[in-house]
Write a protein that holds these residues in place. Structure first.
Motif, PDB file in Angstrom:
ATOM      1  N   SER A 176      43.556  49.843  41.644  1.00 19.80           N
ATOM      2  CA  SER A 176      44.711  49.428  40.844  1.00 19.80           C
ATOM      3  C   SER A 176      45.453  50.659  40.306  1.00 19.80           C
ATOM      4  O   SER A 176      46.683  50.641  40.186  1.00 19.80           O
ATOM      5  CB  SER A 176      44.297  48.493  39.711  1.00 19.80           C
ATOM      6  N   LEU A 230      35.651  39.164  38.372  1.00 17.91           N
ATOM      7  CA  LEU A 230      35.897  38.373  37.164  1.00 17.91           C
ATOM      8  C   LEU A 230      34.686  37.526  36.793  1.00 17.91           C
ATOM      9  O   LEU A 230      34.307  37.427  35.626  1.00 17.91           O
ATOM     10  CB  LEU A 230      37.123  37.472  37.367  1.00 17.91           C
ATOM     11  N   THR A 269      42.821  35.344  29.442  1.00 14.23           N
ATOM     12  CA  THR A 269      44.064  35.874  30.016  1.00 14.23           C
ATOM     13  C   THR A 269      45.278  35.055  29.575  1.00 14.23           C
ATOM     14  O   THR A 269      46.356  35.193  30.155  1.00 14.23           O
ATOM     15  CB  THR A 269      44.005  35.867  31.552  1.00 14.23           C
ATOM     16  N   GLN A 275      55.122  40.665  38.550  1.00 12.41           N
ATOM     17  CA  GLN A 275      53.923  39.893  38.841  1.00 12.41           C
ATOM     18  C   GLN A 275      52.681  40.777  38.868  1.00 12.41           C
ATOM     19  O   GLN A 275      51.621  40.395  38.362  1.00 12.41           O
ATOM     20  CB  GLN A 275      54.098  39.211  40.195  1.00 12.41           C
ATOM     21  N   TRP A 276      52.811  41.924  39.459  1.00 13.94           N
ATOM     22  CA  TRP A 276      51.679  42.856  39.515  1.00 13.94           C
ATOM     23  C   TRP A 276      51.258  43.277  38.113  1.00 13.94           C
ATOM     24  O   TRP A 276      50.074  43.289  37.785  1.00 13.94           O
ATOM     25  CB  TRP A 276      52.023  44.081  40.356  1.00 13.94           C
ATOM     26  N   GLU A 277      52.228  43.610  37.295  1.00 19.60           N
ATOM     27  CA  GLU A 277      51.921  44.014  35.926  1.00 19.60           C
ATOM     28  C   GLU A 277      51.191  42.894  35.196  1.00 19.60           C
ATOM     29  O   GLU A 277      50.170  43.120  34.541  1.00 19.60           O
ATOM     30  CB  GLU A 277      53.205  44.368  35.157  1.00 19.60           C
ATOM     31  N   ARG A 278      51.724  41.703  35.345  1.00 22.54           N
ATOM     32  CA  ARG A 278      51.169  40.551  34.668  1.00 22.54           C
ATOM     33  C   ARG A 278      49.723  40.292  35.102  1.00 22.54           C
ATOM     34  O   ARG A 278      48.822  40.187  34.277  1.00 22.54           O
ATOM     35  CB  ARG A 278      52.034  39.333  35.000  1.00 22.54           C
ATOM     36  N   LEU A 279      49.521  40.244  36.408  1.00 25.80           N
ATOM     37  CA  LEU A 279      48.199  39.890  36.908  1.00 25.80           C
ATOM     38  C   LEU A 279      47.185  41.010  36.742  1.00 25.80           C
ATOM     39  O   LEU A 279      46.030  40.767  36.411  1.00 25.80           O
ATOM     40  CB  LEU A 279      48.284  39.451  38.376  1.00 25.80           C
ATOM     41  N   SER A 280      47.609  42.241  36.954  1.00 26.33           N
ATOM     42  CA  SER A 280      46.631  43.326  36.821  1.00 26.33           C
ATOM     43  C   SER A 280      46.265  43.537  35.356  1.00 26.33           C
ATOM     44  O   SER A 280      45.124  43.875  35.037  1.00 26.33           O
ATOM     45  CB  SER A 280      47.146  44.614  37.468  1.00 26.33           C
ATOM     46  N   ILE A 317      53.803  52.813  42.433  1.00 24.36           N
ATOM     47  CA  ILE A 317      54.878  52.227  41.625  1.00 24.36           C
ATOM     48  C   ILE A 317      55.620  53.300  40.837  1.00 24.36           C
ATOM     49  O   ILE A 317      56.831  53.243  40.684  1.00 24.36           O
ATOM     50  CB  ILE A 317      54.301  51.173  40.651  1.00 24.36           C
ATOM     51  N   GLN A 350      47.062  33.151  32.218  1.00 26.43           N
ATOM     52  CA  GLN A 350      47.758  33.848  33.298  1.00 26.43           C
ATOM     53  C   GLN A 350      46.946  33.894  34.574  1.00 26.43           C
ATOM     54  O   GLN A 350      47.510  33.978  35.668  1.00 26.43           O
ATOM     55  CB  GLN A 350      48.162  35.241  32.844  1.00 26.43           C
ATOM     56  N   LEU A 351      45.660  33.865  34.456  1.00 24.12           N
ATOM     57  CA  LEU A 351      44.818  33.700  35.643  1.00 24.12           C
ATOM     58  C   LEU A 351      44.267  32.282  35.651  1.00 24.12           C
ATOM     59  O   LEU A 351      43.673  31.845  34.664  1.00 24.12           O
ATOM     60  CB  LEU A 351      43.664  34.711  35.649  1.00 24.12           C
ATOM     61  N   THR A 407      39.591  39.688  43.567  1.00 28.73           N
ATOM     62  CA  THR A 407      39.149  40.064  42.213  1.00 28.73           C
ATOM     63  C   THR A 407      38.269  38.993  41.583  1.00 28.73           C
ATOM     64  O   THR A 407      37.673  39.240  40.528  1.00 28.73           O
ATOM     65  CB  THR A 407      40.351  40.287  41.273  1.00 28.73           C
ATOM     66  N   ILE A 463      44.571  37.619  41.934  1.00 26.85           N
ATOM     67  CA  ILE A 463      44.733  38.702  42.894  1.00 26.85           C
ATOM     68  C   ILE A 463      43.553  38.587  43.842  1.00 26.85           C
ATOM     69  O   ILE A 463      42.396  38.603  43.418  1.00 26.85           O
ATOM     70  CB  ILE A 463      44.725  40.080  42.203  1.00 26.85           C
ATOM     71  N   TRP A 497      37.939  48.527  41.402  1.00 28.14           N
ATOM     72  CA  TRP A 497      39.162  47.955  40.833  1.00 28.14           C
ATOM     73  C   TRP A 497      39.978  49.050  40.143  1.00 28.14           C
ATOM     74  O   TRP A 497      41.185  49.154  40.324  1.00 28.14           O
ATOM     75  CB  TRP A 497      38.849  46.828  39.858  1.00 28.14           C
ATOM     76  N   ALA A 518      46.078  41.083  33.292  1.00 30.67           N
ATOM     77  CA  ALA A 518      45.176  39.964  33.032  1.00 30.67           C
ATOM     78  C   ALA A 518      43.753  40.309  33.476  1.00 30.67           C
ATOM     79  O   ALA A 518      42.787  40.021  32.771  1.00 30.67           O
ATOM     80  CB  ALA A 518      45.674  38.712  33.731  1.00 30.67           C
ATOM     81  N   VAL A 519      43.636  40.965  34.615  1.00 32.84           N
ATOM     82  CA  VAL A 519      42.307  41.397  35.067  1.00 32.84           C
ATOM     83  C   VAL A 519      41.726  42.376  34.051  1.00 32.84           C
ATOM     84  O   VAL A 519      40.551  42.292  33.692  1.00 32.84           O
ATOM     85  CB  VAL A 519      42.376  42.048  36.466  1.00 32.84           C
TER      86      VAL A 519
END
Lengths: 109, 109
Positions: free
Chosen positions: A99, A15, A38, B94-99, A106, A41-42, A11, A8, A95, B101-102
């Motif tokens: 977020s 990280l 992760t 994608q947002w769920e996945r990446l956020s 959403i 995933q990252l 970020t 993202i 963050w 992960a953060v």
DNA sequence: CTTCGATACCTAAACAGTTTATACATCATG
DNA sequence: CATGATGTATAAACTGTTTAGGTATCGAAG
């Protein structure tokens, strides 16, 4: 086809700061650690990693030092400075704020 | 000084798609709605908004139509297309996945 | 009657942070 | 002695944002 979008935007600094806040690490290890934690995933590509490290160093948030790595080679270990710790707190807060805001849209539109 | 950083890069498409998925809205209203729902924490500037709308329209994810707004003026109302609904699902995932992960990095490093 | 703030659209230059590609060096393994 | 993992680095291209402009209409205030 499509972009996996490994990060993202914006970020990465957070990280990196967070990752070395636990213990000093070299660039390669930072990237590996983020990917590992992760579950892949990252993905931190080198083209993003090194410019980010130099950016953070120039800001005075991290400090580099050549040392021997786990594998016996020379590597640049980065440590969080005091200013970096302050910055980390700011970025964490930001963050959370942003977020969560995305989450609001959403859920409630 | 410093950057308030009003948006998380790359989330604007998601925010727009989600916002009009409830009901068709015009650009101005989309921006207002996002700001309102997030208690002004996300600011959608016009320079980001309109290019994003045109981008999404070109992708075939949203469709524009001039209609009278609540205030009695002509405004461009955007509707989610079927392809847009698919895209929205993808971006949400994608947002769920990446956020998440953060979040993992923040919590476990 | 004119100015001001809100509504509503739009674009362009500059900037930031990526991706993608490339380069180089060392070490261990086969 | 070639290949893959480790380790650092840069440059061009790309994307999406900020910043700063521009246009026009409307209602309210002065």
């Amino acid at each position: 086809m499509g972009k996996p979008s490994d990060l993202i935007q914006g970020t990465l600094d957070l990280l990196i700061l967070k990752t070395i806040s636990v213990e000093p690490r070299h660039g390669w290890a930072i990237a590996k650690r983020i990917q590992q934690v992760t579950d892949e995933q990252l993905q931190v590509t080198q083209g993003a990693l090194y410019p980010a490290l130099h950016r953070l160093e120039q800001q005075g948030w991290i400090k580099a030092q050549w040392k021997e790595s786990e594998t016996g080679r020379e590597a640049k270990f980065y440590t969080l400075t005091r200013a970096g710790a302050v910055q980390l707190r700011k970025e964490l807060e930001q963050w959370e704020r942003l977020s969560n805001a995305v989450g609001l849209v959403i859920r409630l539109v």
